[in-house]
Design a protein around this motif. Structure first.
Motif, PDB file in Angstrom:
ATOM      1  N   VAL A  69      12.170   0.033  17.527  1.00  0.00           N
ATOM      2  CA  VAL A  69      12.326   1.346  16.889  1.00  0.00           C
ATOM      3  C   VAL A  69      12.514   1.145  15.381  1.00  0.00           C
ATOM      4  CG1 VAL A  69      13.343   2.342  18.969  1.00  0.00           C
ATOM      5  CG2 VAL A  69      14.833   1.402  17.216  1.00  0.00           C
ATOM      6  N   PRO A  70      12.316   2.205  14.584  1.00  0.00           N
ATOM      7  CA  PRO A  70      12.483   2.052  13.129  1.00  0.00           C
ATOM      8  C   PRO A  70      13.871   1.527  12.763  1.00  0.00           C
ATOM      9  CG  PRO A  70      11.478   4.145  13.644  1.00  0.00           C
ATOM     10  CD  PRO A  70      11.884   3.556  14.949  1.00  0.00           C
ATOM     11  N   GLN A  71      13.891   0.651  11.801  1.00  0.00           N
ATOM     12  CA  GLN A  71      15.145   0.025  11.381  1.00  0.00           C
ATOM     13  C   GLN A  71      15.603   0.635  10.059  1.00  0.00           C
ATOM     14  OE1 GLN A  71      16.585  -2.348  13.484  1.00  0.00           O
ATOM     15  NE2 GLN A  71      14.903  -1.662  14.778  1.00  0.00           N
ATOM     16  N   LYS A  72      16.801   1.090  10.047  1.00  0.00           N
ATOM     17  CA  LYS A  72      17.307   1.710   8.822  1.00  0.00           C
ATOM     18  C   LYS A  72      18.807   1.488   8.732  1.00  0.00           C
ATOM     19  CE  LYS A  72      17.551   6.299   6.646  1.00  0.00           C
ATOM     20  NZ  LYS A  72      17.047   5.996   5.321  1.00  0.00           N
TER      21      LYS A  72
ATOM     22  N   MET B 215       6.271   5.106  -5.497  1.00  0.00           N
ATOM     23  CA  MET B 215       6.664   5.954  -4.368  1.00  0.00           C
ATOM     24  C   MET B 215       5.477   6.509  -3.587  1.00  0.00           C
ATOM     25  SD  MET B 215       9.758   5.491  -4.481  1.00  0.00           S
ATOM     26  CE  MET B 215      10.357   6.568  -3.182  1.00  0.00           C
ATOM     27  N   GLU B 216       4.350   6.690  -4.272  1.00  0.00           N
ATOM     28  CA  GLU B 216       3.146   7.166  -3.589  1.00  0.00           C
ATOM     29  C   GLU B 216       1.973   6.291  -4.028  1.00  0.00           C
ATOM     30  OE1 GLU B 216       2.456  11.360  -3.928  1.00  0.00           O
ATOM     31  OE2 GLU B 216       4.600  11.787  -4.019  1.00  0.00           O
ATOM     32  N   PRO B 217       1.933   5.079  -3.589  1.00  0.00           N
ATOM     33  CA  PRO B 217       0.970   4.115  -4.136  1.00  0.00           C
ATOM     34  C   PRO B 217      -0.490   4.503  -3.943  1.00  0.00           C
ATOM     35  CG  PRO B 217       2.178   3.186  -2.277  1.00  0.00           C
ATOM     36  CD  PRO B 217       2.826   4.473  -2.603  1.00  0.00           C
ATOM     37  N   ASP B 218      -0.758   5.364  -2.978  1.00  0.00           N
ATOM     38  CA  ASP B 218      -2.153   5.744  -2.751  1.00  0.00           C
ATOM     39  C   ASP B 218      -2.573   6.989  -3.531  1.00  0.00           C
ATOM     40  OD1 ASP B 218      -2.458   3.599  -1.150  1.00  0.00           O
ATOM     41  OD2 ASP B 218      -2.129   4.696   0.720  1.00  0.00           O
TER      42      ASP B 218
ATOM     43  N   GLY C  21      -3.743   1.853   0.620  1.00  0.00           N
ATOM     44  CA  GLY C  21      -2.948   1.628   1.841  1.00  0.00           C
ATOM     45  C   GLY C  21      -2.203   0.308   1.885  1.00  0.00           C
TER      46      GLY C  21
ATOM     47  N   GLY D  91       1.416   0.446   0.099  1.00  0.00           N
ATOM     48  CA  GLY D  91       2.326   1.284   0.895  1.00  0.00           C
ATOM     49  C   GLY D  91       2.741   0.590   2.171  1.00  0.00           C
ATOM     50  N   ALA D  92       1.758  -0.013   2.845  1.00  0.00           N
ATOM     51  CA  ALA D  92       2.064  -0.704   4.104  1.00  0.00           C
ATOM     52  C   ALA D  92       2.999  -1.887   3.857  1.00  0.00           C
ATOM     53  CB  ALA D  92       0.763  -1.190   4.748  1.00  0.00           C
TER      54      ALA D  92
ATOM     55  N   ASN E 213       6.457  -0.622   3.105  1.00  0.00           N
ATOM     56  CA  ASN E 213       7.070  -0.133   4.349  1.00  0.00           C
ATOM     57  C   ASN E 213       7.536  -1.292   5.208  1.00  0.00           C
ATOM     58  OD1 ASN E 213       7.029   2.648   4.258  1.00  0.00           O
ATOM     59  ND2 ASN E 213       4.864   2.746   4.760  1.00  0.00           N
TER      60      ASN E 213
ATOM     61  N   TYR F   4      11.338   1.020   0.941  1.00  0.00           N
ATOM     62  CA  TYR F   4      11.701   2.434   0.794  1.00  0.00           C
ATOM     63  C   TYR F   4      13.046   2.750   1.430  1.00  0.00           C
ATOM     64  CZ  TYR F   4       6.911   3.205  -0.780  1.00  0.00           C
ATOM     65  OH  TYR F   4       5.737   3.153  -1.470  1.00  0.00           O
ATOM     66  N   ASP F   5      13.392   1.986   2.427  1.00  0.00           N
ATOM     67  CA  ASP F   5      14.673   2.239   3.088  1.00  0.00           C
ATOM     68  C   ASP F   5      15.836   1.662   2.289  1.00  0.00           C
ATOM     69  OD1 ASP F   5      13.181   1.693   6.309  1.00  0.00           O
ATOM     70  OD2 ASP F   5      13.521   3.560   5.231  1.00  0.00           O
TER      71      ASP F   5
END
Lengths: 266, 613
Positions: A21-24, A220-223, A233, A236-237, A240, A245-246
């Motif tokens: 699951v997503p890690q934060k 923050m919005e590389p694309d 992409g 950003g990938a 992520n 970003y976290d």
């Protein structure tokens, strides 16, 4: 022995589900720096940061979401409608009352439930609340409050905000730009001391080519705008995947953008 | 020598684990001794003296282990008493013996629980003095009845155990009742402390005590009491079933296999029976959390921890799957069950579908870019299934499906002989059909109404399911009164994989307990006492779910290592007296019964055949 191995296997499977699951990591809210000489734009920006962070407003409110509100009213146009919600109340008074005494007036169609933001567990200071009001005014309206604005609810909030319990990961809060570049592994793909391109474009002279706003957007919005010759992409990938970003805090982001803007080449 | 090798395997495993722990602790202690003051005060906190282990993780593991043992120690007397009472009323000694065998697990577990409780208390005093001091300022007067009750529990427990068969059955049953009452009262007191940390009450704005009863009777106290009471029974049942499975695998005679098969079945039946109402108790608890603070509720369900409930859905889904699988395997030992096997694939399909819906996330923890790609925080397709309308519907259908599995199991070797059999079965089918219709209709209806109305729809859903379970059971009891029996249940004719299903259920229960314990504490985030006492330690951040999962897995492994020790010590009571080895010829060594080899019960006649479910 089989039973023991089976126990380990089942536990390992559930651990795997936990990794899947997503890690934060969630850190205690940070105090936003506020000073009397802030411009309106800076106050609005600070308010926006409080709304998304310490104020925990976005857990319940949406801002300009299509398809209606989440749990409590959408705030997308609150700056425009705040002055019309309660008779005899200015927009600032309405917003202040909504923050200090949120259950006095409930917007039609919604239930009470919002906590007073000047009390724990949120515990915003009077000044932080003014910054929030400035930001809310900016959503469809014009900010008019300053840190000198006096409200009749003031004086109930804690005199000083609670100290943050812990710095952000690895104590990176105090890092300067080059240290942040190292910490977040930017130099793995970008070169900083020469115009030589790597997996990403060289940032050797990025401050000459891009404004601070453009650098901010590129992170923050590389694309949004992809440098010629590079695939969309990828950045950003990568960010992520590394949890950038976290983990990055707003203060770190500001330091990083300032540092990148200072890179003029040569 | 064969049995000796069999004995050495678990010992090797346990010894290896303990050796690893020892090396780890020794290494850490050496490092701590050389680099860190042992008790360096740091603003109300002290670091754990072993490098690499934070105070929080240390207390986390100890608290969870204490809770797991406490749950077991509180649950076993509850169902041991019920089973003993059934034995007393029916005169069937098997129940009495089964209850005694469950109780044998208690005495060692009780010591483990007390030791872990002491470790937790000392740990809190040493590592979290600020928090401990504050909680003492609120709850100090509750400590005295707590200790008194603990003494009483020890007296009742040991007299209940050692007095088995040595006193009037009524007096013995009374001891069991007193044991349960004291145990429950202890849990209620401890629950006041922990629930106060989440939903504090009875204090003024500065956090000073105004009303002790107010602090005890906070928003989540009674919901947690009830939730824990039920969950403890489920957990205790699963551990007892695992004990049965453990002994079954080591059984050397058919009689032993039959006995431990029956024991595993009873333990699992208790566990699953308690599992079914658990979601309803959880719903009440959740509602009270929201009633106390919407912010806290949203943090729990819709914010930071929303993905935790996806992990929980995987766990609960697995529990239901394994429980049903065990029942379906159990049907194979019942002559006449062939009639119902064709339904299993439909039941499996229903469970799988419900599992998938329940495990569908709602609000995704997404980066800005991911959210942009999805057009929001919700998945454009799966998001429809991620809302509570779908999840409530899924869990209710899941419960009904498991209930149907049990009904099929129950009637496997029975043929109704009453004149109204056909009408009765039709009525049962009609009740199921109507209730499923109501549950699905309300689930779909929930998409078209406001949140305030939607939340209320879960109540009629739950009531419909409870109505179905109660009414169908009542009809079933009368329907199969004086039924024709197609053959006795062949206890012991159970494949080994069924025993692993029982282990799986026990491990999953323990893991679920660990996860829920984590979220109960974690939802406070950077507060020791929510909104009152802030956590300003270096551990104030909320770790990732991956990290939490690893801690839970380690805790579960330690717990089962301890449980293995409990099983081993308990098994010693059934061993034959030691005799000097030179007198024993090598070929007679097998006569020395050993734990894990099914020695606890002397081989008697296979008396378990036909024992009713």
């Amino acid at each position: 022995m089989k039973i023991f191995a089976f126990t380990i296997l089942v536990s390992a499977f559930y651990s795997y589900v936990g990794q899947w699951v997503p890690q934060k990591e969630t850190y205690p809210p940070e105090t936003v720096e506020l000073s009397a000489d802030m411009t309106t734009e800076e106050l609005v920006a600070a308010g926006q940061e409080i709304v998304a962070g310490k104020g925990t407003c976005l857990g319940c409110h949406t801002i300009g979401q299509e398809g209606g509100a989440l749990r409590f009213p959408d705030l997308g146009n609150i700056g425009a409608v705040a002055g019309t919600r309660r008779e005899g109340y200015s927009d600032v008074e309405y917003l202040a009352e909504s923050l200090y005494e949120p259950n006095v007036f409930i917007v039609e169609g919604f239930n009470p439930g919002m906590p007073a933001v000047h009390r724990p567990p949120i515990g915003l200071t009077d000044q932080e609340i003014l910054a929030v009001i400035a930001y809310l005014q900016s959503l469809g309206g014009t900010p008019t409050v300053t840190l000198a604005t006096e409200l009749r609810w003031q004086g109930q909030a804690p005199a000083t905000p609670a100290a943050p319990a812990t710095p952000s990961p690895g104590g990176a809060e105090a890092m300067d730009g080059p240290a942040l570049v190292q910490a977040y592994l930017c130099n793995t793909c970008h070169s900083f001391d020469a115009p030589t391109p790597g997996a990403g474009p060289s940032l050797y002279d990025v401050g000459r080519r891009l404004s601070k706003a453009e650098i901010y957007e590129a992170i923050m919005e590389p694309d949004a705008v992809v440098a010629e010759g590079y695939a969309p992409g990828v950045m950003g990938a990568t960010l992520n995947a590394t949890g950038f970003y976290d983990r990055i805090t707003s203060a770190q982001l500001k330091t990083l953008v300032d540092y990148l803007a200072s890179l003029q080449g040569g | 020598m064969k049995h000796r090798k069999a004995l050495s395997k678990p010992f090797l495993a346990v010894s290896f684990l303990l050796l690893c722990v020892f090396v780890f602790v020794w290494d850490g202690a050496q490092a701590a001794g050389s680099s860190m003051p042992l008790l360096q005060d740091a603003g109300g906190y002290r670091p754990f003296p072993i490098e690499g282990i934070s105070s929080r993780v240390a207390m986390w593991v100890v608290a969870e282990l204490h809770l797991m043992f406490a749950a077991f120690v509180l649950a076993v007397p509850l169902f041991a008493l019920i089973i003993e009472f059934i034995g007393y009323k029916t005169g069937d000694r098997r129940y009495d013996e089964l209850a005694y065998e469950f109780t044998k697990l208690l005495s060692v577990s009780f010591s483990f629980t007390a030791t872990l409780g002491a470790l937790l208390t000392f740990g809190l005093i040493v590592l979290y003095p600020k928090l401990t001091e504050y909680l003492m300022s609120i709850f100090s007067w509750t400590f005295f009845p707590y200790v008194l009750l603990f003494f009483l529990e020890a007296i009742f427990l040991y007299s209940y155990y050692y007095g088995w068969g040595k006193m009037n059955p009524k007096v013995h049953l009374l001891l069991g009742v007193l044991l349960n009452l004291t145990g429950t009262a202890i849990m209620f007191i401890a629950d006041a402390w922990l629930t106060f940390m989440n939903t504090p009450a009875g204090i003024d704005e500065a956090g000073n005590l105004v009303s002790l009863w107010g602090a005890i009777n906070n928003y989540t106290w009674m919901p947690i009491n009830i939730h824990r009471l039920i969950a403890n029974v489920a957990f205790g049942g699963s551990i007892a079933a695992a004990y049965g499975a453990y002994k079954f695998l080591g059984a050397r005679t058919e009689a032993e296999k039959a006995h431990y098969d029956w024991m595993g079945y009873v333990g699992n039946f208790i566990a699953i029976s308690a599992l079914l109402p658990l979601p309803f108790a959880g719903y009440w608890l959740g509602r009270e959390i929201y009633a106390f603070s919407q912010t806290l509720g949203i943090t729990l369900m819709g914010g930071t921890f929303s993905w935790l409930f996806i992990i929980q859905a995987v766990l609960i889904g697995n529990l239901f799957l394994a429980a049903n699988y065990y029942l379906w395997l159990g049907m194979e030992r019942i002559p006449g069950s062939e009639r119902y096997r064709k339904f299993i694939k439909y039941l499996l399909a229903s469970i799988t579908a419900c599992f998938i819906v329940w495990a569908t996330p709602h609000s995704l923890v997404a980066t800005v870019e991911e959210a942009r790609q999805m057009g929001g925080a919700h998945h454009p397709v799966l998001g429809v299934l991620g809302v509570m309308s779908a999840k409530n519907t899924a869990v209710n259908i899941l419960i009904l499906t498991t209930f149907i599995s049990f009904l099929l199991y129950r009637r496997s070797n029975k043929e109704a002989t009453v004149s109204w059999a056909k009408a009765g079965k039709t009525a049962q089918f009609a009740i199921f059909a109507v209730v499923v219709g109501i549950v699905v209709f309300l689930g779909v209806y929930g998409y078209f109404v406001e949140a305030t109305v939607r939340i209320g729809l879960s109540v009629p859903q739950v009531l419909s399911v409870l109505f179905a379970m109660v009414s169908v059971t009542i009809i079933d009891i009368f329907l199969f009164r004086d039924a024709k029996i197609t053959g006795p249940i062949q206890w012991g004719k159970m494949p080994n994989r069924a025993q692993y299903a029982l282990f799986f259920i026990a491990i999953t229960f323990a893991w679920t307990m660990g996860l829920m314990g984590y979220v109960r504490a974690g939802m406070r985030q950077h507060w020791h006492v929510y909104g009152v006492l802030e956590d300003t330690s270096p551990d104030a951040f909320t770790p990732t779910l991956g990290f939490a999962s690893n801690v839970i897995s380690v805790t579960v492994l330690i717990f089962f290592t301890f449980i293995a020790i409990v099983f081993w010590i308990t098994g010693l009571s059934g061993r034959k007296a030691w005799v000097a080895r030179p007198d024993v010829p090598p070929e007679d060594e097998t006569a020395q019964a050993l734990p894990g080899d099914g020695d606890a019960q002397p081989a008697k006649q296979p008396a378990w055949e036909g024992a009713a479910s």
